[in-house]
Design an enzyme around this catalytic site. Structure first.
Site, PDB file in Angstrom:
ATOM      1  N   THR A  27      34.644 -65.878  75.089  1.00  4.39           N
ATOM      2  CA  THR A  27      35.183 -64.765  75.864  1.00  4.39           C
ATOM      3  C   THR A  27      36.695 -64.771  75.682  1.00  4.39           C
ATOM      4  O   THR A  27      37.255 -65.735  75.163  1.00  4.39           O
ATOM      5  CB  THR A  27      34.865 -64.928  77.368  1.00  4.39           C
ATOM      6  OG1 THR A  27      35.569 -66.073  77.879  1.00  4.39           O
ATOM      7  CG2 THR A  27      33.365 -65.092  77.618  1.00  4.39           C
ATOM      8  N   ALA A  56      36.292 -70.247  77.666  1.00 15.91           N
ATOM      9  CA  ALA A  56      36.955 -69.488  78.738  1.00 15.91           C
ATOM     10  C   ALA A  56      38.458 -69.700  78.563  1.00 15.91           C
ATOM     11  O   ALA A  56      38.920 -70.836  78.433  1.00 15.91           O
ATOM     12  CB  ALA A  56      36.480 -69.991  80.098  1.00 15.91           C
ATOM     13  N   VAL A  82      37.831 -74.932  76.821  1.00 12.84           N
ATOM     14  CA  VAL A  82      39.039 -74.244  77.287  1.00 12.84           C
ATOM     15  C   VAL A  82      39.732 -73.596  76.098  1.00 12.84           C
ATOM     16  O   VAL A  82      40.054 -74.265  75.105  1.00 12.84           O
ATOM     17  CB  VAL A  82      39.989 -75.236  78.006  1.00 12.84           C
ATOM     18  CG1 VAL A  82      41.258 -74.524  78.446  1.00 12.84           C
ATOM     19  CG2 VAL A  82      39.282 -75.878  79.198  1.00 12.84           C
ATOM     20  N   LYS A  83      39.941 -72.283  76.216  1.00  9.91           N
ATOM     21  CA  LYS A  83      40.573 -71.548  75.114  1.00  9.91           C
ATOM     22  C   LYS A  83      42.080 -71.482  75.376  1.00  9.91           C
ATOM     23  O   LYS A  83      42.521 -71.036  76.440  1.00  9.91           O
ATOM     24  CB  LYS A  83      39.963 -70.134  75.057  1.00  9.91           C
ATOM     25  CG  LYS A  83      39.814 -69.576  73.668  1.00  9.91           C
ATOM     26  CD  LYS A  83      38.963 -68.320  73.711  1.00  9.91           C
ATOM     27  CE  LYS A  83      38.967 -67.608  72.387  1.00  9.91           C
ATOM     28  NZ  LYS A  83      38.323 -66.293  72.487  1.00  9.91           N
ATOM     29  N   ILE A  84      42.827 -71.941  74.406  1.00 13.13           N
ATOM     30  CA  ILE A  84      44.291 -72.094  74.543  1.00 13.13           C
ATOM     31  C   ILE A  84      44.961 -71.342  73.394  1.00 13.13           C
ATOM     32  O   ILE A  84      44.555 -71.511  72.238  1.00 13.13           O
ATOM     33  CB  ILE A  84      44.665 -73.592  74.422  1.00 13.13           C
ATOM     34  CG1 ILE A  84      43.986 -74.438  75.511  1.00 13.13           C
ATOM     35  CG2 ILE A  84      46.156 -73.800  74.377  1.00 13.13           C
ATOM     36  CD1 ILE A  84      44.743 -74.614  76.781  1.00 13.13           C
TER      37      ILE A  84
END
Ligand code: G3P
Length: 214
Positions: A27, A56, A82-84
């Site tokens: 996402t 996310a 975790v999208k960074i």
């Protein structure tokens, strides 16, 4: 090759999952905004449907805040990745989260050196945006070829997660190059299944069957 679905729409996720096409979900804030529901509700619903990595994305852009946000996201479910974003503070956050055992997907990657940096920082997934490069008349798939070579040369654990996929050819080329994952919009997954000769052949079989019943 793993297929992730690039959407926050739970109906699309369920439909694709029922066909065995969903090894994970990605996402981003734009995809979440389209759904018009609270972020955490959407992420929880996705985690309940899919048993695989669910990306996310953090909204913060400063390392300390990204780390705190990432820890909060990771606490939602064990499958959260975790999208960074690929910025210097993002690399600090990637290193810190990875050292805590929280998997990170480094996003908004547009060059092979950004990808190398993300892998060195400890990313579990690195997301090159092929469609957005193509939009600028820069060859998106060349970046995939470069990333696969670099990650293989040095045995990085980071997976090449091809993102910003716009058409079935992007998936085909990514598969030929040996990319680990393609995150695919639902519309493209449907296109990958269809062929006019399949439709024509099926229509002929059904017509012949109908004739044989008379
Ligand atoms: O999830 C990130 C990426 O896949 C976005 O794609 O089509 O907005 O460039 P697009």
């Amino acid at each position: 090759m793993k297929f992730f679905i690039d959407t926050a729409n739970i109906d699309e996720i369920k439909e694709a999952n029922s066909m065995g096409m969903v090894d994970g979900v990605t996402t981003n804030p734009s995809l979440i905004a389209k759904e018009g529901r609270p972020f955490e509700d959407i992420i929880k619903d996705i985690c309940a449907e899919v048993d695989g990595p669910i990306s996310a994305e953090v909204i913060s852009t400063e390392a300390k805040a990204m780390i705190a946000e990432g820890q909060k996201l990771a606490a939602i479910h064990e499958n959260i990745v975790v999208k960074i974003p690929m910025i210097p503070d993002g690399m600090k956050a990637t290193r810190a989260l990875a050292s805590e055992g929280i998997p990170v997907n480094v996003t908004l990657v547009f060059s092979p050196l950004q990808a190398l940096v993300a892998a060195k920082a400890g990313a579990a997934f690195v997301s090159p945006f092929v469609g957005r490069l193509d939009d600028l008349a820069s060859e998106g798939m060349l970046l995939i070829e470069q990333m696969v070579t670099i990650f293989n040369n040095y045995g990085f654990d980071a997976e090449v997660l091809v993102a910003s996929i716009r058409n079935p050819l992007h998936v085909l080329e990514a598969a030929m190059m040996g990319a680990d994952v393609a995150t695919i919009p639902f519309g493209v997954i449907k296109k990958m299944m269809s062929h006019p000769l399949t439709d024509k052949g099926l229509a002929a079989f059904l017509a012949d069957h109908a004739k044989s019943q008379k």
